[in-house]
Motif scaffolding. Structure first.
Motif, mmCIF file in Angstrom:
data_model
loop_
_atom_site.group_PDB
_atom_site.id
_atom_site.type_symbol
_atom_site.label_atom_id
_atom_site.label_comp_id
_atom_site.label_asym_id
_atom_site.label_seq_id
_atom_site.Cartn_x
_atom_site.Cartn_y
_atom_site.Cartn_z
ATOM 1 N N LYS A 142 40.660 53.241 36.120
ATOM 2 C CA LYS A 142 42.055 52.505 36.697
ATOM 3 C C LYS A 142 42.274 51.218 35.800
ATOM 4 N N GLN A 143 41.119 50.608 35.600
ATOM 5 C CA GLN A 143 41.467 49.313 34.728
ATOM 6 C C GLN A 143 41.922 49.442 33.412
ATOM 7 N N ARG A 144 41.701 50.708 32.876
ATOM 8 C CA ARG A 144 42.124 50.962 31.582
ATOM 9 C C ARG A 144 43.530 51.302 31.934
ATOM 10 N N VAL A 145 44.187 52.034 32.743
ATOM 11 C CA VAL A 145 45.491 52.378 33.061
ATOM 12 C C VAL A 145 46.183 50.820 33.237
ATOM 13 N N ALA A 146 45.595 49.991 34.192
ATOM 14 C CA ALA A 146 46.294 48.738 34.495
ATOM 15 C C ALA A 146 46.498 47.925 33.167
ATOM 16 N N LEU A 147 45.552 47.912 32.290
ATOM 17 C CA LEU A 147 45.737 47.102 30.867
ATOM 18 C C LEU A 147 46.703 48.022 29.968
ATOM 19 N N GLY A 148 46.834 49.262 30.003
ATOM 20 C CA GLY A 148 47.853 50.049 29.490
ATOM 21 C C GLY A 148 49.125 49.691 29.856
ATOM 22 N N ARG A 149 49.329 49.801 31.070
ATOM 23 C CA ARG A 149 50.608 49.363 31.756
ATOM 24 C C ARG A 149 51.078 48.030 31.346
ATOM 25 N N ALA A 150 49.877 46.980 31.176
ATOM 26 C CA ALA A 150 50.696 45.697 30.611
ATOM 27 C C ALA A 150 50.802 45.775 28.903
ATOM 28 N N ILE A 151 49.901 46.583 28.387
ATOM 29 C CA ILE A 151 50.278 46.623 26.807
ATOM 30 C C ILE A 151 51.673 47.043 26.450
ATOM 31 N N VAL A 152 51.935 48.351 27.139
ATOM 32 C CA VAL A 152 52.944 49.346 26.834
ATOM 33 C C VAL A 152 54.459 48.306 26.827
ATOM 34 N N ARG A 153 54.323 47.250 27.842
ATOM 35 C CA ARG A 153 55.486 46.522 27.727
ATOM 36 C C ARG A 153 55.732 45.604 26.466
ATOM 37 N N GLU A 154 54.629 45.418 25.774
ATOM 38 C CA GLU A 154 54.670 44.444 24.368
ATOM 39 C C GLU A 154 55.357 43.141 25.135
ATOM 40 N N PRO A 155 54.725 42.552 26.080
ATOM 41 C CA PRO A 155 55.192 41.266 26.665
ATOM 42 C C PRO A 155 55.057 40.174 25.648
ATOM 43 N N ASP A 156 55.587 38.855 26.106
ATOM 44 C CA ASP A 156 55.512 37.765 25.342
ATOM 45 C C ASP A 156 54.075 37.170 25.633
ATOM 46 N N LEU A 157 53.491 37.483 26.630
ATOM 47 C CA LEU A 157 52.370 36.691 27.447
ATOM 48 C C LEU A 157 51.691 37.636 28.134
ATOM 49 N N PHE A 158 50.204 37.766 28.043
ATOM 50 C CA PHE A 158 49.253 38.500 28.793
ATOM 51 C C PHE A 158 48.772 37.527 29.812
ATOM 52 N N LEU A 159 48.616 37.698 31.036
ATOM 53 C CA LEU A 159 47.644 37.105 32.114
ATOM 54 C C LEU A 159 46.836 37.979 32.582
ATOM 55 N N PHE A 160 45.513 37.589 32.576
ATOM 56 C CA PHE A 160 44.693 38.331 33.190
ATOM 57 C C PHE A 160 43.840 37.608 34.145
ATOM 58 N N ASP A 161 43.719 38.116 35.415
ATOM 59 C CA ASP A 161 43.073 37.401 36.598
ATOM 60 C C ASP A 161 41.802 38.224 36.874
ATOM 61 N N GLU A 162 40.637 37.870 36.336
ATOM 62 C CA GLU A 162 39.455 38.473 36.467
ATOM 63 C C GLU A 162 39.278 39.880 36.484
ATOM 64 N N PRO A 163 39.738 40.751 35.282
ATOM 65 C CA PRO A 163 40.167 41.947 35.379
ATOM 66 C C PRO A 163 38.870 42.853 35.467
ATOM 67 N N LEU A 164 37.805 42.370 35.091
ATOM 68 C CA LEU A 164 36.569 43.219 34.677
ATOM 69 C C LEU A 164 35.590 42.918 35.919
ATOM 70 N N SER A 165 36.001 42.013 37.142
ATOM 71 C CA SER A 165 34.980 41.670 38.227
ATOM 72 C C SER A 165 34.665 42.660 38.828
ATOM 73 N N ASN A 166 35.188 43.747 38.846
ATOM 74 C CA ASN A 166 34.853 45.115 39.679
ATOM 75 C C ASN A 166 34.219 46.295 38.964
ATOM 76 N N LEU A 167 34.035 45.800 37.874
ATOM 77 C CA LEU A 167 33.237 46.811 36.700
ATOM 78 C C LEU A 167 31.609 46.550 36.819
ATOM 79 N N ASP A 168 30.937 47.529 36.495
ATOM 80 C CA ASP A 168 29.428 47.360 36.217
ATOM 81 C C ASP A 168 29.495 46.720 35.004
ATOM 82 N N ALA A 169 28.127 46.071 34.815
ATOM 83 C CA ALA A 169 27.791 45.201 33.512
ATOM 84 C C ALA A 169 27.928 45.894 32.262
ATOM 85 N N LYS A 170 27.782 47.016 32.113
ATOM 86 C CA LYS A 170 27.649 47.602 30.929
ATOM 87 C C LYS A 170 29.297 48.038 30.264
ATOM 88 N N LEU A 171 30.126 48.285 31.273
ATOM 89 C CA LEU A 171 31.413 48.682 31.247
ATOM 90 C C LEU A 171 32.298 47.273 31.014
#
Ligand code: ADP
Ligand code: MG
Length: 378
Positions: A142-171
């Motif tokens: 899901k988080q890869r998709v959320a990142l993909g959705r942000a990247i595909v737009r090629e925006p001027d600016l990326f904003l990330f709000d704790e995007p990895l907090s729900n993932l386990d340590a290794k991931l």
């Protein structure tokens, strides 16, 4: 791609009784990866939401590129935000989730949109998932998709709000590396918020530290680590945290000793210390800070040694953390080969060049006066 400039940005809630962000100034260079870190409630999300246009500042200005966007609606800002909880549309497929933003924000044809989505999906290694719905995906997917959705737009600016907090340590570790690689490849300016100082220190070209809505310090991770402007930053950055001791300076100057005489600690600074370091030790009391890795075990009775009892030996691979009964807590990082057990008496020392001194009342690092450090909140 764009530089971002934030000027005296302020956000109050509840008719001014809550100041979530307090007159924040930030300059972010084009293509820079800036991490914003601080404890829960310090104003990180509020800052990002104002950058995204989801929250209206009480006062202050925001510029993205050449444009003052302070009064520009979120949908008219060329900004893509990634959230902790992914925020995918549950009824849309992965493909539709990724294509949706493109349809809203660009004039691309359906064919062009499809090409962009497929290319981005390949880049994110999710091309196999394009026909799936979010509830068929793991958290990491899901988080890869959320990142993909942000990247595909090629925006001027990326904003990330704790995007990895729900993932386990290794991931989390592998996704960190991936986000950095992609940001670097695309050269898109990024502001990445986290409460995890390790994440902030390892990912950012520059780290911005907030506390209580107020900017504490910003700079390269190594500079902030080595020269924290106040006790808050010193304690927040680095794990385990810097050790702090209350010390008194005796009247003849240059000699530091713990204010609690029962602690039995005397640390004598070398002659000319104050002059060499361009500090004046005029107050009676300071907070001495020293990092665990700068503390070493020495011989009993050695000069400038603290005698302490080992509470806990915590092995961490090639090193061990000794938890000691000095003040509330004091940690020394020593070689794992050092043969010590709980209850052992041990002598510890450190070099004066590794000593930080903070104003006892304001928390300011007395070496960093020219940095105009804000005072730490008690
Ligand atoms: P962080 O993301 O660093 O944890 P936030 O930006 O979410 O912090 O919150 C900063 C402060 O503003 C907190 O004290 C929080 O309770 C308060 N706050 C955030 N949003 C609102 C709101 N909509 N209404 C009232 N207070 C809020
Ligand atoms: Mg938050």
């Amino acid at each position: 791609m764009a530089r971002v400039s934030v000027e005296s940005l302020r956000k109050e809630y509840d008719v001014g009784t809550v100041v979530a962000v307090d007159d924040l100034d930030l300059e972010i260079e084009d293509g820079e990866f800036v991490t914003v870190v601080g404890p829960s409630g310090c104003g990180k999300t509020t800052t990002l939401r104002m950058l995204a246009g989801l929250e209206r500042p009480t006062s202050g200005r925001i510029r993205i590129g050449e444009e003052d966007v302070t009064d520009v609606h979120a949908k008219n800002r060329d900004v893509a935000m990634v959230f902790q909880n992914y925020a995918l549309y549950p009824h849309k497929t992965v493909f539709e989730n990724m294509a949706f933003g493109l349809r809203m924000s660009t004039g691309l044809s359906a064919d062009e949109r499809e090409t962009r989505v497929v290319e981005t999906a390949e880049m994110m290694d999710i091309e196999e998932l394009l026909e799936d719905k979010p509830d068929e995906l793991s958290g990491g997917q899901k988080q890869r998709v959320a990142l993909g959705r942000a990247i595909v737009r090629e925006p001027d600016l990326f904003l990330f709000d704790e995007p990895l907090s729900n993932l386990d340590a290794k991931l989390r570790t592998s996704m960190r590396a991936e986000i950095q690689r992609i940001q670097d490849e695309l050269g898109i300016t990024a502001v990445y918020v986290t409460h995890d100082q390790h994440e902030a220190m390892t990912m950012g070209d520059r780290i911005v530290i907030l506390n209580d809505g107020t900017l504490q310090q910003q700079g390269k991770p190594t500079d902030v680590y080595e020269n924290p402007v106040n006790e808050f930053v010193a304690g927040f950055v680095g794990s385990p945290s810097m050790n702090f001791l209350d010390v008194a300076v005796d009247a003849t100057g240059g000699r530091l000793q713990l204010s609690d005489p029962a602690g039995g600690f005397q640390f004598e600074l070398s002659a000319g210390y104050a002059e060499r370091n361009d500090v004046s030790l005029e107050a009676d009391r300071y907070t001495l800070g020293v990092r665990p890795e700068n503390v070493s075990v020495t011989d009993a009775g050695a000069k400038n040694a603290i005698t302490a009892t080992v509470d806990v030996v915590e092995p961490v691979g090639s090193d061990s953390y000794l938890h000691l009964d000095v003040d509330d807590e004091f940690i020394a990082r020593v070689d794992a080969g050092v043969d010590l057990s709980p209850g052992d008496r041990v002598s510890l020392t450190f070099d004066e060049s590794d000593v930080h001194l903070f104003d006892h009342d304001t928390g300011r690092d007395i070496f960093g006066v020219e940095n105009e450090a804000p005072t730490a909140t008690p």
